[in-house]
Every structure is written in C-alpha cells, then in structure tokens.
Design an enzyme around this catalytic site. Structure first.
Site, PDB file in Angstrom:
ATOM      1  N   CYS A  15       0.832  -1.213   0.000  1.00 10.26           N
ATOM      2  CA  CYS A  15       0.000   0.000   0.000  1.00 10.26           C
ATOM      3  C   CYS A  15       0.859   1.251   0.000  1.00 10.26           C
ATOM      4  CB  CYS A  15      -0.981  -0.008   1.168  1.00 10.26           C
ATOM      5  SG  CYS A  15      -0.167  -0.171   2.750  1.00 10.26           S
ATOM      6  N   THR A  16       1.999   1.174   0.659  1.00  7.72           N
ATOM      7  CA  THR A  16       2.927   2.311   0.652  1.00  7.72           C
ATOM      8  C   THR A  16       3.435   2.535  -0.773  1.00  7.72           C
ATOM      9  OG1 THR A  16       3.660   1.780   2.888  1.00  7.72           O
ATOM     10  CG2 THR A  16       5.091   3.213   1.578  1.00  7.72           C
TER      11      THR A  16
END
Lengths: 515, 460
Positions: B234-235
């Site tokens: 997600c980062t």
C-alpha cells in the site's frame, strides 16, 4: 573517453562509494601513504588500500627477499628471492590497480631517519610494520613533530597489534550506527508547533506542563493516551491502525530528550574552538560556528538535523512534515554559516565554503550531533616511566588473560631484541633457552615501570614458541583492520580507534586500550 | 642478523634443508624457508595447544599433500580465503561459484582484473592462485552448490563458506547434516565435516565454526539472519514517502505494465539501459509526490538490492575463517567457540560468543518438528506458517504426506502443472484433506537438501 573512464571508475568503486561517497573517494585518491617493510602484514595492508584506489604508495624497505618472506607473502614470488623487498613487492602490488601510483625506496627506515627525516613529511600517513622498538620510537618522534599520522602494525605469532599515533584527528561525518532521531518533540520549534497544531491533537499540549514523559510509568501512560486515540468500530473494538501501532512502538526512542553529547560538549570546550586565529583548521571554525548557534539562536540546542525517519502516513502529510524539519534545518544552517563567516572575516580570511579538507556547511549541520575528535598520546608518552598509563595496565591485568598481557609480552620481546639483536625462539634449538631469558626481560620491564602484575609463564613460553613468526592469516586480518583505519584517517569519515588495538587469534578476541 | 649457531646444529640444519628440497621433486619445487612461518605452529609444543596436538614434522605434509578443503564462493570472501589457505600450507583446494565477474567486483575481489569481466569467478580465481602460489592445486567448479552431490561434498576435510545468501548457507548446512552417520542413535564423529562460515556487509562481518550434529548449526540461529524487509504494497502503490518507495513502484508495478523492452523481458539490474529507464520513471513518480532524493545510484541499489562492500572487511573475516581452518586441520589450537562478530565503524569492535544448539532445530535436531493447528485450519495457514515463522523462513515449500499407505502431494509450487492441480488444497481444511492428529508431513524447500519432517498435533 574521459566520460567513459569516469563511469568505469564509478562502476568499479560503486560498492565502496555507497559507504564514503564521492568526496571520500576523492580524498582517498589524493592520498599518498608510506609503508615501512614489505612483509606479509605490510603488503596486505597496502593491498586493501590499492584496491579501493588510494592515490599513491611508497614502500621503504632495505631488506633482501628471503625464501621465508615468499612463503607467507602473496606479493612476492620465488623469483624475488635476493632482490630488494621494496622493489619486488611494489611490482606485484602495482599490478592490482593501474589507477594507483607505486614507488619504492631501497633503504632501511633507520638510514632514512639518519640521513633524511624530512622524507616522511610528504605523506598523508605513514604505516610502520614489524619495526624494532628503537626505530619505531625515532620515527614516532619525527612524525609527531611533523604532524604526520603514524600507524604502527605488527604480527607476532598469533597476536596482532596496532597503535595509532596522531595528535588530533577531527571527524565531521562519523556515520554512527543507531543514532537517535532529532525530532525535537520535547522542545518543538515554532514552525513544528504550528504544523502540529493543524492536526487534531490539542489535548496533548495541556498535560504534564509541556514536558515529555520521562520514566516508564509516564511513557506507559503516554502509550495509553495514544491507544485511546485509535478509532473504534461499531462494536467498540479498536480498529487496526498501523500508524498508531507504530507510534506506540516508538514512544521510547522518539521522545528522547534533545541534548548535546559529552563528545560534542568537549569539542565546544576545546581550546581550538575557543581561540580562532588565521591558522585555525576548518573543523574548528565549523565547530565554533555551531557553538555560537547553540549559545545564541539555538537556545542550548544544536541546529536541527532536518531528517526524519519514514513514518506510516499518507504522502502529503509526510512530505509536509518532512519539509517543516528540512526548512528549519536550512534556516539553522544559514545562521551557522553566518557565524563562521564572521569569524573568517575577523581573522582576515575570505575563503568560504571551505576546500582542501573542509566541508560545506550542510553536512556539518546534519552531523553536528556526531562531531568527533580523536587525540592520541605520543609513543614517547606511552613509553616514558613518568607518563605511561600505569592504572590502565594494572587494572586490565586483574584478569591475567586479558589482551593486556599480550601487550606486555610484545614490549618484553622488544627488550629481548634490544639486548640480543634477535627475537626469542627463532630457531627450534633456541626455544628452550630463550624462555628463561625472555622471562628476565619481562621482569626487568615490570620492574622498570613498577608494575605489580603477574605475567603467567605460559605467555612467556608461547612468545618463544612464536619465534617471531608472521603467519599469513594473522597478517591478513591485521591487513584489513589497519587499512580501514588508514581510510578513516584519510577520508575523515568514520572514527579511528584510540589508540592501541590487540588481536588474539588464538581466542579470536580483541581489545582496544588507550596507552 | 648474524647467526651464532653451533657447528653441530648448523650441519644438521643444512641436512634437514637439503632433505626438504629433495623430497618435493617433480612439479613442485619448494624453496628453502618456504614454510618456516607455518612450521613453528606444527613442530613446537606450546601451552595453549589443543589437547590432541603433538608437535611433529608430518603435520605439514598432511596439510600440503592430503588435507582437502572446499571453499564455497569465489567472491569477496572467496578470493581472500583462497589466498589465506594457499599461504597456510593447503594445496588441495576446490572452489565453487556459479557467478561470472562483474566490474563492480574489482574493488575487492583481487584475483580478478578488468579483462576478466564476464568470465567465471571460480575458474579465474583458481588460475590466479595456481600461478602465484607454486604447488597449490585449486580446482574450480563453475556451478551452483545444489548441482553438486553428496559424493562431492563428502571428500572434504573442512568446508569454508564465503556466501552472500542465507538460502545457500542453509543448503550447505543441510548437506553436511545429511552426511552425518548415526549408529544406534550415537553420532559417528568421523562423519562430521567442520563448516566455517563467514559473512560481511559494509563494515560489519561475522565468522563462525560449526561442527554439524554437535554445535549450533545455521538453522539453530536463524534469528540472527532476519528476513529482508520489503516495503508494504500500500505504501508503494498509493502512499510513497521515500525515494525508495518510488523506485519499487516502478520496478514492481510499472515495469510489468509498460514492458519497456518487450514482452516477457524481465528487469535486469545489470543492464544500464534498464536501470536508466527505471531511474527516469522513478523521478517522474517522485515528482508527483514532491519526493526528492531519487538518484541513479539509489535506483541501482534498490533494484539490485546492493549491499555496500569493501576489501578490508572481507580481508578480516576471511582471515579469521582461515585461521580456524588451520587450527582444525592441525589441532594447533582450540577453535573459535563458536561465533565472532566484527564491526569497524567506530574504532574496531569484536564480540565472541557461543551460539547454542537449538533442541528442536528444524535442520539438525533429528526429531520431527511439532506443528499445532486446528483441524479446521486450512492448508494455506500451514503454508504461511512455514514461510513466515522466523525459525523456519522457508521460501517455497512443497508439502507431501502419506495417506492410505500412499504418498500424496498436498501442495507443490515448484512445478507449474502440479501447482495448478494442488492449488485447491490450500483452501481446504486439514480435516477435509484427510489428515489426522499425529500426521507426519514431509516438507521440501530450497533452504535444505533434505526434507523436513513435521508432526501435526490437532488443537481443539
């Protein structure tokens, strides 16, 4: 073609550039080191300097190569037997890296000291290997007066020894492992306070008189406070929020009090930092600039470092937080620069930013918390009955198998050499007799220095057994260790040892003493 | 330095020297004094020698003529190890390395020259040593360690590793464990091949001595090798903050989408054109999020997972390993017991400790590993446990068992067709798969040459 060469060197040195950067590499390529005695220890040290691209080396050695020399030295061959050792070794070492310039002088160090001691003034660093005590002390004195760093190395049986002799060595980029972050949460600067107030965290500021939690109890209460901030779902259970988890985990380290280490304090209190003259070295000018900042605009704190660790957050919030710190750091750096500038003007110098060993201000402020100075005592001080470190030696010898006993044995074999022009136990038939003679040397050494310590007979026996042998693996270990210390001295990055390193290959242990 | 020898002694010394010179006729011509530095540790008694040690003149001959050493890896540590061993009297050395020489190796792998780039490391290293150290016979193997078998490894007295991969280390470790012979549950110590293992990273390094079956093995201390941290997806995909996040985005997500160099052309970290492409796209990505710091050097470092390296650390660690090989081969001293850590960032720091053998080590403890799952747990949970547990850290385990007297593959990912066929099993519960309490599962993985046995205990 020039561009190709550059890319080629960048490729070749890529793995080390990631450690000391282009500026470190430049310092290395501008350095010229002198090696005394191309024994295995010596050539291994040089190998580890030539491979990374040191500018130049000069080997000084008056010995002729023997069969024994070739046996433990990768940079000699049987064809070298009978030739001058400096010359023979230079050929093989030169072949390692065509970027490096190799030179040799077919002369014994003693002769050079007799006829031309200024010869040594031209070097960035002098490395003395397997030197007899008298030569070592003579050379130490010449180099101390000339301000040339001196690294003494020897392999004696399964013992490795290094002694660094440098009056003062300054380091801006010490690259500490595990440095604490500079978040200033205990004393947020105005811009940080303003930025944080844009978040919905007002409640924090009202408790505990704006102090950060200090002990375990307070920190636990603080963690609980954070936990309470976690969103809850419909049934009242806390959601999984990574950023809150991260915060709780980091309470211990993120809330460290902003303070100046004693090492940096000592630097600020040094005479060189106090008295700025036209002779003052770049490091001290820079330290003074930082000190002025601390005492004025910084209100007792260093310029803000400007870097923050990665944190779980969305990009915008993180970048804007990062920019708050970065901008403050730039502001502080500009103030430090002004302070430095005013000192320069006061002593009539104009050059800024610095060249030739100095660094521009930006790395200075980023590293302000990690400035280091290493000052080694001279060999004369170590050896003098009036100033030797009796307490250090005595307390180490409370454990009779501490590496200190190996140091005392090295001093004892040097004494033996002085008296008999040879080391103990070189030939098999000598071993037995030499044990008692060496023991007499140990005792006279202890007596001369009034050292009331016990040196076990086993060590006297062992040092006769060694017969001054230089086994390759021990020489190679020292070759790596010494070369890296040399690189530290040349690049002024990372911190050199201070000042005596002993390696025990029997137990695979080591210790550093200050003697 | 003049000698002051008695005539009697001088004559017998000259006789001994002449003898030495004649004994090695033929291809090797040892010269006078060649092994003097070494002999002092073989021919003289001393107070710190190993209890088994007896000073004699045959030890040197054993080192020179008989002792066989395997060096695993011909890179930063390997080159140093070969030199160290050759100059310590070892002449029968094999070296295995599957890699070819790259220009970035030249700052420390000193047996290689710019004109050797592209050639197999093992072969060039062996050549160099054989030419520089007369009499030394280094035999190269341009192979993966897994391409050599039991018969090969069994021939060595001591094996010393200079690897850059935990998987490879575990594999060698497993191979040596598989060579152990137990008679009535008692280990036959002559089947032990000592393993010396060295590792370096920047200014840090370690060296350890492993006596398979007797002391801590690689897997006993797997927590000392924490798994590589990858950034969360997600980062990378939506919340980049660091330049590294931008580079990983391009490497993992954008490259497969854009296929910049053609269909099915994978990202080659050694191809400057590939890196340049990733670099440019990473700059664009970074610009979108106002992230600074993307450089070509950083890009290459992230894509290739580059670990910085210098000659000095490799010299230190290899030398420590070399000293241990010599001690074991000669009994001259007790060996390192058993783990040395080195760091020269600030001064020089070493720390020596005894790593403990783990009672239930999955590699060396000889007993099936306990596994606790509910019968309604899925096979996928078992698979996750095998890969995620810090003490197992498997990479792509294949799980088989015995059902109704027949071998059954529960899940196998290393062969595509079988992976497809067995994939539905991952969603099934252990009960559905017919497994019972006490079921033995055999697990194969790249981290070990032998299957690991697990015993399944059902929790209620």
């Amino acid at each position: 073609i020039m561009a190709d060469q550059k890319t080629n060197k960048e490729q070749r040195y890529d793995r080390q550039l990631r450690l000391w950067g282009d500026h470190g590499q430049e310092a290395l390529e501008n350095a010229h080191t002198c090696l005394l005695n191309a024994t295995a220890t010596g050539t291994e040290i040089l190998k580890n300097l030539i491979l990374p691209g040191i500018g130049a080396f000069t080997i000084v050695d008056g010995h002729r190569v023997t069969g024994e020399d070739v046996g433990n030295n990768f940079f000699l061959s049987s064809d070298s037997i009978g030739k001058n050792r400096a010359q023979a070794a230079t050929e093989f070492l030169q072949e390692l890296n065509s970027d490096v310039s190799g030179n040799f002088v077919e002369e014994s160090p003693d002769k050079l000291l007799d006829n031309d001691p200024e010869f040594f003034h031209r070097f960035s660093l002098v490395i003395g290997v397997q030197l007899p005590e008298s030569t070592c002390l003579r050379l130490g004195s010449v180099l101390w007066s000339a301000g040339v760093p001196f690294l003494v190395c020897r392999t004696y049986g399964l013992v490795g020894y290094m002694r660094l002799v440098v009056k003062e060595h300054t380091v801006v980029e010490s690259h500490p492992d595990n440095a604490l972050e500079d978040l200033r949460l205990d004393q947020p600067f105005t811009e940080l306070k303003n930025h944080i107030s844009t978040y919905d965290l007002d409640s924090m500021e009202k408790k505990h008189d704006l102090q950060v939690p200090k002990n375990y109890k307070e920190k636990e209460a603080f963690r609980q406070l954070i936990r309470e901030g976690i969103r809850k779902n419909e049934s009242g259970a806390p959601e999984e929020e990574e950023n809150f988890d991260e915060a709780i985990k980091n309470v211990n380290t993120a809330l460290n009090p902003t303070k100046i280490s004693s090492a940096v304090d000592d630097i600020f209190n040094s005479e060189q930092c106090e008295n700025i003259t036209s002779q003052t070295a770049a490091f001290w000018l820079m330290a003074r600039g930082v000190r002025d900042f601390v005492q004025n605009e910084g209100n007792g704190s260093l310029p803000v470092r400007g870097t923050i660790p990665d944190m779980i957050a969305d990009s915008d919030k993180f970048i804007s937080l990062q920019n708050v710190y970065r901008e403050k750091a730039l502001q502080d750096a500009a103030v430090v620069a002004k302070h430095i500038q005013s000192h320069l003007q006061a002593v009539g110098k104009v050059t800024y930013p610095f060249n030739a060993g100095g660094l521009p201000v930006s790395p200075l402020c980023k590293n302000a918390a990690f400035l280091r100075v290493v000052r080694c005592r001279s060999l004369a001080e170590e050896y003098s009955v009036d100033s030797f470190h009796k307490d250090t030696i005595t307390s180490c010898m409370d454990s009779p198998d501490s590496e200190m006993v190996l140091y005392l044995m090295l001093r004892a074999v040097d004494r033996f050499y002085q008296q008999h022009s040879r080391y103990p136990g070189v030939y098999n038939y000598q071993v037995e007799e030499d044990i008692s003679t060496l023991k007499l040397c140990v005792n006279s050494l202890l007596q001369e220095y009034s050292l009331n310590v016990n040196v076990k007979d086993d060590y006297v026996h062992e040092f006769c057994r060694y017969g001054a042998a230089e086994p390759h693996t021990v020489a190679s270990f020292l070759g790596g260790a010494a070369a890296q210390e040399a690189i530290k001295l040349i690049t002024h990055q990372f911190v050199p040892f201070n000042n005596t390193f002993i390696y025990n290959a029997m137990a695979q242990t080591s210790t550093t003493f200050q003697l | 330095m003049a000698e002051r020898e008695e005539p009697e002694k001088k004559r017998s010394r000259i006789e001994a020297l002449t003898e030495n010179m004649l004994v090695d006729g033929g291809t090797t011509s040892d010269w006078q004094g060649r092994w003097d530095h070494v002999k002092k540790f073989l021919e003289r008694a001393g107070p710190f020698t190993h209890p088994d040690f007896e000073p004699n003149t045959e030890s040197l001959q054993f080192l020179l003529d008989t002792c066989k050493i395997l060096v695993v890896g011909a890179g930063g540590l390997g080159c140093e190890l070969l030199k160290d061993l050759a100059l310590s009297g070892f002449r029968h050395i094999h070296v295995v390395d599957m890699d070819t020489i790259d220009v970035s190796n030249l700052n420390r792998q000193f047996l290689f020259r710019p004109q050797d780039v592209g050639r197999p490391k093992a072969e060039v290293a062996a050549d160099f040593i054989n030419r520089r150290v007369p009499g030394c016979r280094v035999i190269p193997h341009f192979k993966k360690i897994q391409d050599l078998d039991e018969m090969f490894y069994r021939q060595f007295h001591i094996i010393v590793c200079g690897l850059d991969s935990v998987i490879a280390r575990r594999w060698i470790n497993g191979m040596l464990l598989s060579l152990l012979v137990y008679e009535d549950g008692v280990l036959n110590t002559s089947s032990i091949i000592p393993l010396i293992d060295g590792g370096t990273e920047g200014f840090k390094g370690n060296a350890r001595v492993i006596l398979p079956g007797m002391t801590a093995c690689i897997d006993c201390t797997l927590e000392l090798y924490p798994p590589q941290i990858n950034f969360p997806m997600c980062t990378i995909a939506s919340m980049p903050r660091l330049p590294e996040h931008c580079i990983e985005y391009v490497r993992i997500l954008q490259w497969p989408k854009d296929k910049p160099f053609g269909d099915g052309v994978g990202l080659d970290g050694d191809d400057p054109k590939h890196i340049q492409w990733v670099f440019q796209r990473s700059l664009e990505r970074a610009a979108q999020f106002n992230i600074t710091g993307v450089t070509y050097r950083l890009t290459q470092g992230v894509v290739k997972r580059i670990i910085p390296a210098v000659a000095s650390t490799n010299a230190v660690i290899a030398a420590a390993c070399g000293t241990e090989v010599f001690k074991i081969a000669s009994s001259a001293y007790g060996t390192l017991n058993n783990y040395l850590v080195f760091n020269d960032v600030d001064g020089l720091y070493t720390y020596t400790f005894e790593a403990e053998k783990k009672e239930n080590c999955s590699a060396c403890s000889q007993v099936p590993q306990d596994m606790h799952f509910s019968p309604s747990a899925t096979l996928q949970e078992v698979l996750n446990y095998l890969t995620d547990s810090t003490s197992l850290q498997m990479k792509s385990p294949d799980i088989t068992t015995t059902l109704d007297g027949r071998n059954k593959t529960l899940y196998l990912q290393t062969i595509a067709s079988i992976e497809e066929r067995t994939r539905p099993n991952l969603g099934r519960t252990l009960k559905e798969l017919g497994l019972v309490d006490g079921q033995e599962l055999a697990v194969a993985d790249v981290t070990t040459p032998q299957t690991v046995l697990f015993k399944l205990s059902f929790t209620s």
